[in-house]
Scaffold this active site. Structure first.
Site, mmCIF file in Angstrom:
data_model
loop_
_atom_site.group_PDB
_atom_site.id
_atom_site.type_symbol
_atom_site.label_atom_id
_atom_site.label_comp_id
_atom_site.label_asym_id
_atom_site.label_seq_id
_atom_site.Cartn_x
_atom_site.Cartn_y
_atom_site.Cartn_z
ATOM 1 N N TYR A 103 0.824 -1.209 0.000
ATOM 2 C CA TYR A 103 0.000 0.000 0.000
ATOM 3 C C TYR A 103 0.859 1.260 0.000
ATOM 4 C CZ TYR A 103 -4.448 -2.439 0.579
ATOM 5 O OH TYR A 103 -5.559 -3.218 0.377
ATOM 6 N N GLU A 110 -6.873 3.367 9.805
ATOM 7 C CA GLU A 110 -7.046 4.579 9.019
ATOM 8 C C GLU A 110 -6.189 4.466 7.772
ATOM 9 O OE1 GLU A 110 -6.010 8.571 7.547
ATOM 10 O OE2 GLU A 110 -4.681 7.580 8.966
#
Length: 188
Positions: free
Chosen positions: A114, A137
């Site tokens: 990511y 988050e």
């Protein structure tokens, strides 16, 4: 304080329910396709994102205030893939439920898969005797929409065991996020 190995993680998960559900190895494929890996690694545990999301929106043009957060700033979404708008973020939760021992503190870091796409995963440490699903988050730092995959790896938890037991644990303090279920918004 030392980092704990895969053997310790397996033992604590299997004998003490530290991580549920628990994957003792590394999973890199599902249904014949490559996925973002999850499960036990050499010195950590790669957690998965569940299919429940809260996507930040600016529909109401409110001020973001951690002491008085407006729930209307989020759009609820449930699905296998979450699209995060450019320069925005989404909250999610882990598929795994954690029970942290009194002598342990964890640090959670986003997976490089990511990070290399401009998607940052932020999670605070899991404190001694904290338990619950972890609120995640995901920040999309790019000017383009970004995908998050439910049921796949998103971050790695590192477990550190102290040389001595803490005087006051998260449970002793009555921590405000103790036993959380679902995606949990800020509390004061």
């Amino acid at each position: 304080m030392s980092i704990k190995s895969d053997k310790w993680i397996r033992r604590m998960a299997e004998q003490h329910g530290m991580i549920e559900p628990f994957e003792p190895g590394q999973v890199r494929e599902a249904d014949g396709r490559k996925i973002v890996s999850y499960g036990t690694s050499s010195y950590g545990y790669d957690i998965r994102c569940a299919d429940e999301f809260k996507i930040f929106t600016n529909i109401n043009s409110t001020i973001v205030d951690p002491k008085n957060f407006d729930e209307k700033s989020f759009v609820d979404f449930k699905g296998d893939v979450c699209i995060i708008p450019p320069n925005s973020f989404a909250l999610a939760r882990t598929m795994e439920y954690f029970r942290i021992p009194r002598s342990v503190l964890t640090i959670c870091l986003g997976k490089s898969t990511y990070a290399r796409c401009g998607i940052i995963v932020n999670v605070t440490p899991f404190e001694p005797e904290w338990e619950g699903y972890v609120t995640l988050e995901f920040s999309n730092t790019t000017p383009l929409p970004a995908k998050i995959y439910a049921g796949e790896g998103c971050a790695q938890v590192l477990f550190f065991e102290s040389d001595e037991i803490c005087e006051t644990s998260y449970a002793d303090r009555g921590g405000k996020y103790q036993g959380q279920h679902g995606v949990t918004l800020p509390k004061t």
